[in-house]
Write an enzyme that holds these catalytic residues in place. Sequence first.
Site, PDB file in Angstrom:
ATOM      1  N   ILE A  17      -8.376 -38.233  -7.229  1.00 59.26           N
ATOM      2  CA  ILE A  17      -7.546 -39.427  -7.467  1.00 59.26           C
ATOM      3  C   ILE A  17      -6.311 -39.018  -8.268  1.00 59.26           C
ATOM      4  O   ILE A  17      -5.192 -39.450  -7.980  1.00 59.26           O
ATOM      5  CB  ILE A  17      -8.342 -40.530  -8.204  1.00 59.26           C
ATOM      6  CG1 ILE A  17      -9.468 -41.020  -7.304  1.00 59.26           C
ATOM      7  CG2 ILE A  17      -7.432 -41.686  -8.613  1.00 59.26           C
ATOM      8  CD1 ILE A  17     -10.379 -42.061  -7.951  1.00 59.26           C
ATOM      9  N   GLY A  18      -6.533 -38.160  -9.264  1.00 61.23           N
ATOM     10  CA  GLY A  18      -5.413 -37.678 -10.083  1.00 61.23           C
ATOM     11  C   GLY A  18      -4.295 -37.133  -9.209  1.00 61.23           C
ATOM     12  O   GLY A  18      -3.114 -37.440  -9.417  1.00 61.23           O
ATOM     13  N   ASP A 160     -10.980 -53.147  -3.639  1.00 59.29           N
ATOM     14  CA  ASP A 160     -11.821 -54.048  -2.841  1.00 59.29           C
ATOM     15  C   ASP A 160     -10.982 -55.187  -2.254  1.00 59.29           C
ATOM     16  O   ASP A 160     -11.137 -55.566  -1.091  1.00 59.29           O
ATOM     17  CB  ASP A 160     -12.953 -54.613  -3.712  1.00 59.29           C
ATOM     18  CG  ASP A 160     -13.726 -53.498  -4.403  1.00 59.29           C
ATOM     19  OD1 ASP A 160     -14.323 -52.680  -3.704  1.00 59.29           O
ATOM     20  OD2 ASP A 160     -13.692 -53.425  -5.649  1.00 59.29           O
ATOM     21  N   HIS A 188     -17.802 -53.949  -9.056  1.00 57.57           N
ATOM     22  CA  HIS A 188     -17.286 -53.030  -8.023  1.00 57.57           C
ATOM     23  C   HIS A 188     -18.489 -52.243  -7.510  1.00 57.57           C
ATOM     24  O   HIS A 188     -18.761 -51.122  -7.952  1.00 57.57           O
ATOM     25  CB  HIS A 188     -16.229 -52.097  -8.625  1.00 57.57           C
ATOM     26  CG  HIS A 188     -15.796 -51.011  -7.673  1.00 57.57           C
ATOM     27  ND1 HIS A 188     -15.154 -51.267  -6.485  1.00 57.57           N
ATOM     28  CD2 HIS A 188     -15.931 -49.662  -7.721  1.00 57.57           C
ATOM     29  CE1 HIS A 188     -14.902 -50.124  -5.852  1.00 57.57           C
ATOM     30  NE2 HIS A 188     -15.384 -49.139  -6.576  1.00 57.57           N
TER      31      HIS A 188
HETATM   32  P1  NAD Z   1     -13.062 -35.818  -8.736  1.00 58.00           P
HETATM   33  O1  NAD Z   1     -14.387 -35.172  -8.942  1.00 58.00           O
HETATM   34  O2  NAD Z   1     -12.175 -35.321  -7.651  1.00 58.00           O
HETATM   35  O3  NAD Z   1     -12.225 -35.753 -10.084  1.00 58.00           O
HETATM   36  C1  NAD Z   1     -12.772 -36.163 -11.297  1.00 58.00           C
HETATM   37  C2  NAD Z   1     -12.105 -35.345 -12.373  1.00 58.00           C
HETATM   38  O4  NAD Z   1     -12.600 -35.830 -13.619  1.00 58.00           O
HETATM   39  C3  NAD Z   1     -12.439 -33.856 -12.303  1.00 58.00           C
HETATM   40  O5  NAD Z   1     -11.229 -33.096 -12.273  1.00 58.00           O
HETATM   41  C4  NAD Z   1     -13.240 -33.595 -13.578  1.00 58.00           C
HETATM   42  O6  NAD Z   1     -12.985 -32.319 -14.143  1.00 58.00           O
HETATM   43  C5  NAD Z   1     -12.712 -34.724 -14.479  1.00 58.00           C
HETATM   44  N1  NAD Z   1     -13.603 -35.077 -15.582  1.00 58.00           N
HETATM   45  C6  NAD Z   1     -14.956 -35.117 -15.616  1.00 58.00           C
HETATM   46  N2  NAD Z   1     -15.382 -35.450 -16.844  1.00 58.00           N
HETATM   47  C7  NAD Z   1     -14.268 -35.643 -17.597  1.00 58.00           C
HETATM   48  C8  NAD Z   1     -14.053 -36.001 -18.946  1.00 58.00           C
HETATM   49  N3  NAD Z   1     -15.070 -36.206 -19.791  1.00 58.00           N
HETATM   50  N4  NAD Z   1     -12.775 -36.091 -19.400  1.00 58.00           N
HETATM   51  C9  NAD Z   1     -11.737 -35.867 -18.574  1.00 58.00           C
HETATM   52  N5  NAD Z   1     -11.883 -35.506 -17.284  1.00 58.00           N
HETATM   53  C10 NAD Z   1     -13.130 -35.410 -16.799  1.00 58.00           C
HETATM   54  O7  NAD Z   1     -13.336 -37.389  -8.580  1.00 58.00           O
HETATM   55  P2  NAD Z   1     -12.332 -38.496  -8.033  1.00 58.00           P
HETATM   56  O8  NAD Z   1     -12.458 -38.593  -6.560  1.00 58.00           O
HETATM   57  O9  NAD Z   1     -10.987 -38.310  -8.645  1.00 58.00           O
HETATM   58  O10 NAD Z   1     -13.039 -39.818  -8.617  1.00 58.00           O
HETATM   59  C11 NAD Z   1     -13.082 -40.057 -10.003  1.00 58.00           C
HETATM   60  C12 NAD Z   1     -13.916 -41.297 -10.307  1.00 58.00           C
HETATM   61  O11 NAD Z   1     -13.308 -42.450  -9.756  1.00 58.00           O
HETATM   62  C13 NAD Z   1     -15.331 -41.253  -9.739  1.00 58.00           C
HETATM   63  O12 NAD Z   1     -16.241 -41.780 -10.697  1.00 58.00           O
HETATM   64  C14 NAD Z   1     -15.252 -42.176  -8.545  1.00 58.00           C
HETATM   65  O13 NAD Z   1     -16.502 -42.717  -8.195  1.00 58.00           O
HETATM   66  C15 NAD Z   1     -14.311 -43.237  -9.087  1.00 58.00           C
HETATM   67  N6  NAD Z   1     -13.638 -44.101  -8.103  1.00 58.00           N
HETATM   68  C16 NAD Z   1     -13.495 -45.410  -8.429  1.00 58.00           C
HETATM   69  C17 NAD Z   1     -12.832 -46.275  -7.566  1.00 58.00           C
HETATM   70  C18 NAD Z   1     -12.663 -47.730  -7.905  1.00 58.00           C
HETATM   71  O14 NAD Z   1     -12.193 -48.492  -7.047  1.00 58.00           O
HETATM   72  N7  NAD Z   1     -12.998 -48.182  -9.092  1.00 58.00           N
HETATM   73  C19 NAD Z   1     -12.335 -45.783  -6.346  1.00 58.00           C
HETATM   74  C20 NAD Z   1     -12.503 -44.429  -6.050  1.00 58.00           C
HETATM   75  C21 NAD Z   1     -13.163 -43.594  -6.930  1.00 58.00           C
HETATM   76  C1  LMR Z   2     -14.844 -46.642  -3.665  1.00 65.87           C
HETATM   77  O1  LMR Z   2     -15.063 -47.848  -3.621  1.00 65.87           O
HETATM   78  O2  LMR Z   2     -14.298 -46.033  -2.726  1.00 65.87           O
HETATM   79  C2  LMR Z   2     -15.179 -45.880  -4.918  1.00 65.87           C
HETATM   80  O3  LMR Z   2     -15.847 -46.690  -5.828  1.00 65.87           O
HETATM   81  C3  LMR Z   2     -15.931 -44.615  -4.650  1.00 65.87           C
HETATM   82  C4  LMR Z   2     -17.359 -44.854  -4.231  1.00 65.87           C
HETATM   83  O4  LMR Z   2     -18.246 -44.194  -4.770  1.00 65.87           O
HETATM   84  O5  LMR Z   2     -17.593 -45.690  -3.363  1.00 65.87           O
END
Ligand code: NAD
Ligand code: LMR
Length: 334
Positions: A17-18, A160, A188
């Site tokens: 996501i970053g 969503d 969510h």
């Molecule tokens: P990813 O694994 O690609 O990246 C996560 C990053 O977080 C990694 O680079 C990791 O090193 C870092 N990290 C882990 N612990 C950490 C900490 N204590 N401090 C700082 N950094 C830390 O995952 P992603 O695809 O970027 O997803 C990240 C989160 O977002 C997941 O929990 C995912 O389920 C969530 N997400 C939420 C939504 C939403 O709609 N709310 C949508 C998509 C993903």
């Molecule tokens: C999403 O809705 O895409 C995120 O919350 C990632 C997941 O685990 O579903």
Amino acid sequence: MEKKKIKITVTGAAGNIGYALLFRLASGEAFGPDAEIDLSLLEIESALPALKGVVMELEDCAFPLLKSVVQTSDPNEGFKDADWALLVGSIPRKAGMERNDLLKVNGGIFITQGKAISNQAKPTCKILVIGNPCNTNAYIAKAFASNIPEKNIFAMTLLDQNRAAAQLAEKAGVDVSEVENIAIWGNHSATQYPDFYQATINGKPATEIIPDEKWLQTTFIETIQKRGADILSARGLSSAASAANAVVGTIRNVITPTKEGEFFSMAVSSDGSYGIEKGIMFSYPLRSDGQDWNVVTGLEHNSFSKEKIAATYAELLSEMSSVKEFLDPKQCPT
Ligand code: NAD
Ligand code: LMR
């Protein structure tokens, strides 16, 4: 005119996501052309080399609004003077898991970060939790971010809402911009309730434009509830670009006055509206005046909606009770 300065802390900045988010923040898409951006990127120690590469790419974009970038694994440094804290950093789920299976893995992150934000960020800092399970992680962060007003703490459900708008537009055969006012209620998660009864298409009730109520009550809702899992299964990774897009949209929704007659969805600390216990991080339809938000009150719910809202509320209550141990200062790491 002197530009305002916004300091944004992004956790998990080297993750998926970053990578989809930082460039959009740095380009000015979230805060507009009149805000200079200072980025503070917080990662775990082992991801700092990868983060360095991302920062090189940020430099190579030569964004005129991007004034500085901090890279750190120290939460106290990372959240220093933050105006916004975007809490992405955490572990995503794997196929076959529900988001709340991550609570034990990710919950602790939000204790440390809640405390660091409380001690280091501006007292006006806004916290948006993205890391899953985002409602309950936001609830944990809120418990520890005691210097931050609880109205400034959010969990993201705009993804969503956007998913729901796209599905309704496709079914109705209209442009997605014609779909408005989808309320996402609750968590969510797979219990969330994307409330098509409030939605409009071309200003008319969505139920009038899509008279297939059975489809709306079953296929539509299930598609939104399971969309994250379907993307995970197709990509082998969870959604990232669409999540980053929803982060940008959420910021804009909060800082921009909501158009007359419209609303947007986000999880906030309940003020008791619609019978939800105060303090639960519950997704509601909201309106913003650009400074402050309020829950849209007075929406009517039929028995179907009431049942769906009750189900997502019950799940959130159960998540809250499972993290009670996290919230006990005696049990918590300092
Ligand atoms: P990813 O694994 O690609 O990246 C996560 C990053 O977080 C990694 O680079 C990791 O090193 C870092 N990290 C882990 N612990 C950490 C900490 N204590 N401090 C700082 N950094 C830390 O995952 P992603 O695809 O970027 O997803 C990240 C989160 O977002 C997941 O929990 C995912 O389920 C969530 N997400 C939420 C939504 C939403 O709609 N709310 C949508 C998509 C993903
Ligand atoms: C999403 O809705 O895409 C995120 O919350 C990632 C997941 O685990 O579903």
